[in-house]
Write a protein that holds these residues in place. Sequence first.
Motif, PDB file in Angstrom:
ATOM      1  N   PRO A 108      33.014  36.034  39.065  1.00  0.00           N
ATOM      2  CA  PRO A 108      33.826  36.656  38.016  1.00  0.00           C
ATOM      3  C   PRO A 108      35.130  37.244  38.555  1.00  0.00           C
ATOM      4  CG  PRO A 108      32.186  38.218  38.727  1.00  0.00           C
ATOM      5  CD  PRO A 108      31.980  36.974  39.563  1.00  0.00           C
ATOM      6  N   TRP A 109      35.364  37.104  39.854  1.00  0.00           N
ATOM      7  CA  TRP A 109      36.581  37.659  40.452  1.00  0.00           C
ATOM      8  C   TRP A 109      36.904  36.958  41.757  1.00  0.00           C
ATOM      9  CZ3 TRP A 109      35.120  43.314  42.284  1.00  0.00           C
ATOM     10  CH2 TRP A 109      34.026  43.266  43.146  1.00  0.00           C
ATOM     11  N   LEU A 110      38.149  37.127  42.199  1.00  0.00           N
ATOM     12  CA  LEU A 110      38.618  36.655  43.497  1.00  0.00           C
ATOM     13  C   LEU A 110      39.593  37.689  44.048  1.00  0.00           C
ATOM     14  CD1 LEU A 110      39.508  32.871  42.986  1.00  0.00           C
ATOM     15  CD2 LEU A 110      37.565  33.791  44.256  1.00  0.00           C
ATOM     16  N   PHE A 111      39.511  37.918  45.335  1.00  0.00           N
ATOM     17  CA  PHE A 111      40.479  38.780  46.003  1.00  0.00           C
ATOM     18  C   PHE A 111      41.546  37.900  46.633  1.00  0.00           C
ATOM     19  CE2 PHE A 111      36.573  41.089  45.614  1.00  0.00           C
ATOM     20  CZ  PHE A 111      36.991  42.343  45.211  1.00  0.00           C
ATOM     21  N   ALA A 112      42.785  38.341  46.550  1.00  0.00           N
ATOM     22  CA  ALA A 112      43.898  37.509  46.981  1.00  0.00           C
ATOM     23  C   ALA A 112      44.870  38.299  47.831  1.00  0.00           C
ATOM     24  CB  ALA A 112      44.620  36.910  45.777  1.00  0.00           C
ATOM     25  N   GLY A 113      45.405  37.645  48.850  1.00  0.00           N
ATOM     26  CA  GLY A 113      46.487  38.179  49.660  1.00  0.00           C
ATOM     27  C   GLY A 113      47.674  37.248  49.558  1.00  0.00           C
ATOM     28  N   ALA A 114      48.849  37.806  49.324  1.00  0.00           N
ATOM     29  CA  ALA A 114      50.061  37.009  49.184  1.00  0.00           C
ATOM     30  C   ALA A 114      51.228  37.807  49.752  1.00  0.00           C
ATOM     31  CB  ALA A 114      50.298  36.653  47.713  1.00  0.00           C
ATOM     32  N   LEU A 115      52.404  37.172  49.806  1.00  0.00           N
ATOM     33  CA  LEU A 115      53.589  37.808  50.372  1.00  0.00           C
ATOM     34  C   LEU A 115      54.602  38.103  49.278  1.00  0.00           C
ATOM     35  CD1 LEU A 115      54.202  35.573  53.539  1.00  0.00           C
ATOM     36  CD2 LEU A 115      52.885  37.699  53.377  1.00  0.00           C
ATOM     37  N   ASP A 116      55.141  39.340  49.301  1.00  0.00           N
ATOM     38  CA  ASP A 116      56.209  39.638  48.357  1.00  0.00           C
ATOM     39  C   ASP A 116      57.500  38.977  48.838  1.00  0.00           C
ATOM     40  OD1 ASP A 116      57.435  41.291  50.292  1.00  0.00           O
ATOM     41  OD2 ASP A 116      56.744  43.162  49.370  1.00  0.00           O
ATOM     42  N   ARG A 117      58.569  39.158  48.106  1.00  0.00           N
ATOM     43  CA  ARG A 117      59.810  38.444  48.416  1.00  0.00           C
ATOM     44  C   ARG A 117      60.482  38.946  49.690  1.00  0.00           C
ATOM     45  NH1 ARG A 117      61.120  34.817  44.579  1.00  0.00           N
ATOM     46  NH2 ARG A 117      60.119  35.054  42.522  1.00  0.00           N
ATOM     47  N   ASP A 118      60.032  40.079  50.207  1.00  0.00           N
ATOM     48  CA  ASP A 118      60.544  40.584  51.484  1.00  0.00           C
ATOM     49  C   ASP A 118      59.622  40.249  52.646  1.00  0.00           C
ATOM     50  OD1 ASP A 118      62.858  41.775  50.344  1.00  0.00           O
ATOM     51  OD2 ASP A 118      61.643  43.494  49.693  1.00  0.00           O
ATOM     52  N   GLY A 119      58.568  39.460  52.378  1.00  0.00           N
ATOM     53  CA  GLY A 119      57.655  39.058  53.437  1.00  0.00           C
ATOM     54  C   GLY A 119      56.535  40.032  53.725  1.00  0.00           C
ATOM     55  N   ARG A 146      26.467  43.864  38.557  1.00  0.00           N
ATOM     56  CA  ARG A 146      27.353  44.000  37.415  1.00  0.00           C
ATOM     57  C   ARG A 146      26.683  44.841  36.334  1.00  0.00           C
ATOM     58  NH1 ARG A 146      30.921  40.151  35.648  1.00  0.00           N
ATOM     59  NH2 ARG A 146      31.133  41.544  33.855  1.00  0.00           N
ATOM     60  N   ILE A 147      27.442  45.771  35.777  1.00  0.00           N
ATOM     61  CA  ILE A 147      26.930  46.588  34.675  1.00  0.00           C
ATOM     62  C   ILE A 147      27.856  46.467  33.468  1.00  0.00           C
ATOM     63  CG2 ILE A 147      25.618  48.176  36.108  1.00  0.00           C
ATOM     64  CD1 ILE A 147      27.931  50.135  35.983  1.00  0.00           C
ATOM     65  N   GLY A 148      28.487  45.310  33.341  1.00  0.00           N
ATOM     66  CA  GLY A 148      29.337  45.056  32.185  1.00  0.00           C
ATOM     67  C   GLY A 148      30.807  45.222  32.499  1.00  0.00           C
ATOM     68  N   ASP A 195      37.803  51.357  42.946  1.00  0.00           N
ATOM     69  CA  ASP A 195      36.783  52.241  42.393  1.00  0.00           C
ATOM     70  C   ASP A 195      35.912  51.363  41.500  1.00  0.00           C
ATOM     71  OD1 ASP A 195      35.278  53.996  40.733  1.00  0.00           O
ATOM     72  OD2 ASP A 195      36.732  55.600  41.086  1.00  0.00           O
ATOM     73  N   PHE A 196      34.735  50.997  41.978  1.00  0.00           N
ATOM     74  CA  PHE A 196      33.890  50.035  41.285  1.00  0.00           C
ATOM     75  C   PHE A 196      33.274  50.603  40.004  1.00  0.00           C
ATOM     76  CE2 PHE A 196      33.863  48.753  45.775  1.00  0.00           C
ATOM     77  CZ  PHE A 196      34.359  47.475  45.643  1.00  0.00           C
ATOM     78  N   GLU A 197      33.324  51.917  39.843  1.00  0.00           N
ATOM     79  CA  GLU A 197      32.784  52.547  38.638  1.00  0.00           C
ATOM     80  C   GLU A 197      33.803  52.586  37.514  1.00  0.00           C
ATOM     81  OE1 GLU A 197      30.881  56.849  37.216  1.00  0.00           O
ATOM     82  OE2 GLU A 197      31.305  56.479  39.330  1.00  0.00           O
ATOM     83  N   THR A 198      35.089  52.791  37.844  1.00  0.00           N
ATOM     84  CA  THR A 198      36.115  52.971  36.813  1.00  0.00           C
ATOM     85  C   THR A 198      37.103  51.816  36.726  1.00  0.00           C
ATOM     86  OG1 THR A 198      37.729  54.077  38.261  1.00  0.00           O
ATOM     87  CG2 THR A 198      35.997  55.449  37.245  1.00  0.00           C
ATOM     88  N   HIS A 224      42.021  51.625  35.688  1.00  0.00           N
ATOM     89  CA  HIS A 224      41.335  50.680  34.798  1.00  0.00           C
ATOM     90  C   HIS A 224      41.918  49.263  34.898  1.00  0.00           C
ATOM     91  CE1 HIS A 224      39.758  54.382  33.302  1.00  0.00           C
ATOM     92  NE2 HIS A 224      40.854  54.704  32.653  1.00  0.00           N
ATOM     93  N   ALA A 225      42.591  48.958  35.992  1.00  0.00           N
ATOM     94  CA  ALA A 225      43.219  47.637  36.123  1.00  0.00           C
ATOM     95  C   ALA A 225      42.192  46.528  36.280  1.00  0.00           C
ATOM     96  CB  ALA A 225      44.177  47.637  37.314  1.00  0.00           C
ATOM     97  N   LEU A 226      41.037  46.833  36.863  1.00  0.00           N
ATOM     98  CA  LEU A 226      39.969  45.843  37.020  1.00  0.00           C
ATOM     99  C   LEU A 226      38.979  46.015  35.877  1.00  0.00           C
ATOM    100  CD1 LEU A 226      38.617  43.642  38.807  1.00  0.00           C
ATOM    101  CD2 LEU A 226      37.364  45.498  39.925  1.00  0.00           C
ATOM    102  N   PRO A 227      38.735  44.999  35.064  1.00  0.00           N
ATOM    103  CA  PRO A 227      37.825  45.172  33.928  1.00  0.00           C
ATOM    104  C   PRO A 227      36.362  45.232  34.319  1.00  0.00           C
ATOM    105  CG  PRO A 227      38.611  42.906  34.023  1.00  0.00           C
ATOM    106  CD  PRO A 227      39.383  43.675  35.056  1.00  0.00           C
ATOM    107  N   LEU A 228      35.992  44.720  35.481  1.00  0.00           N
ATOM    108  CA  LEU A 228      34.585  44.647  35.878  1.00  0.00           C
ATOM    109  C   LEU A 228      34.079  46.023  36.307  1.00  0.00           C
ATOM    110  CD1 LEU A 228      34.721  41.413  38.078  1.00  0.00           C
ATOM    111  CD2 LEU A 228      34.535  41.612  35.593  1.00  0.00           C
ATOM    112  N   ARG A 229      32.810  46.295  36.007  1.00  0.00           N
ATOM    113  CA  ARG A 229      32.176  47.538  36.426  1.00  0.00           C
ATOM    114  C   ARG A 229      30.920  47.188  37.214  1.00  0.00           C
ATOM    115  NH1 ARG A 229      36.452  48.517  35.007  1.00  0.00           N
ATOM    116  NH2 ARG A 229      37.213  50.019  33.465  1.00  0.00           N
ATOM    117  N   TRP A 230      30.643  48.016  38.243  1.00  0.00           N
ATOM    118  CA  TRP A 230      29.553  47.718  39.163  1.00  0.00           C
ATOM    119  C   TRP A 230      28.685  48.942  39.388  1.00  0.00           C
ATOM    120  CZ3 TRP A 230      29.102  42.704  40.870  1.00  0.00           C
ATOM    121  CH2 TRP A 230      30.209  41.880  40.661  1.00  0.00           C
TER     122      TRP A 230
END
Length: 309
Positions: free
Chosen positions: A44-55, A146-148, A240-243, A284-290
């Motif tokens: 239900p999720w993926l963690f990602a690393g990327a580069l901003d325009r300044d590297g 997962r708790i919803g 914060d996996f709860e919020t 609250h940026a991540l909708p998943l709760r654990w």
Amino acid sequence: MLPPDGPFHTGELAVQALAGVASRGAGIRDFMPDQHRIFFGQLPWLFAGALDRDGWPLATVLAGAPGFAASPSPTTLSIAALPATDDPAFDAFRPGSPIGLLGLEFETRRRNRANGRIVGVDANGFTVDIAQSFGNCAKYIQVRNRIGNGHEAAEAPVHLPGLDAAARALIAGADTLFIASAAALEAETGGVDISHRGGRPGFVRIDGDTLTIPDFAGNNYFNTFGNLLQEPRSALLFVDFETGELLQLQGEAEIVWQGPELAAIDGAQRLWRFHVKRGWRRKHALPLRWSAPEFAPTTLQTGLWPAAA
């Protein structure tokens, strides 16, 4: 294809030598095996690393209904999601940019990596051409269930020039963090990685805007440390996996190879310090709760800074 002399770049090889280990990287492939393709498709999720325009690296997390990540071929991963427009990583998802992806299944403590380049972006998501695919061990991954989903609306990001009291409280209670790092983009071996780190709450020491984290025994690939040896600029993500609150940090890292601090933390083979330059808090940026964590046996064997003090 992976280079004939192995999958590691010069920074990774240098750190392996400093650590007194050698790895052939036999588990690192230039394609996704079927079990990894299936695994990414059920998350239900993926963690990602990327580069901003300044590297500068940035770390973020993408969420969707299982199946939002799909592998139409062994060298392709399609993700039907993008960072929110107010995510500092939003502009980093552009064609031609290197990206590191981490699939993590808390319930089974499985994690697999898929690194490559973004070859297409549209309104619905992006596609990655896979350069490296490999699994990581289950050490230091806490079991959660997962708790919803949360129903709170995501709040506007708060920009942080340094760590405030709320950021320090989140870090002090964390048993998990994610670090995004980047190697010199040399030949076919350089790129971006995102990696998981775990410990008991308190395993990250906070001194002003500097975090000190023990490095416990791992797979001896040293993908992250190899990158940091070449490029100290890096990024952290705390959840914060709860919020569903996210704390995204950019800073510079240094590796501590020896000294009395190492002996103070059970299980620490090295340390690394992260000097915070800037950050963003996104409630609250991540909708998943654990659920609350069930600590891995390996995690319970590790030490804490308060105990060392």
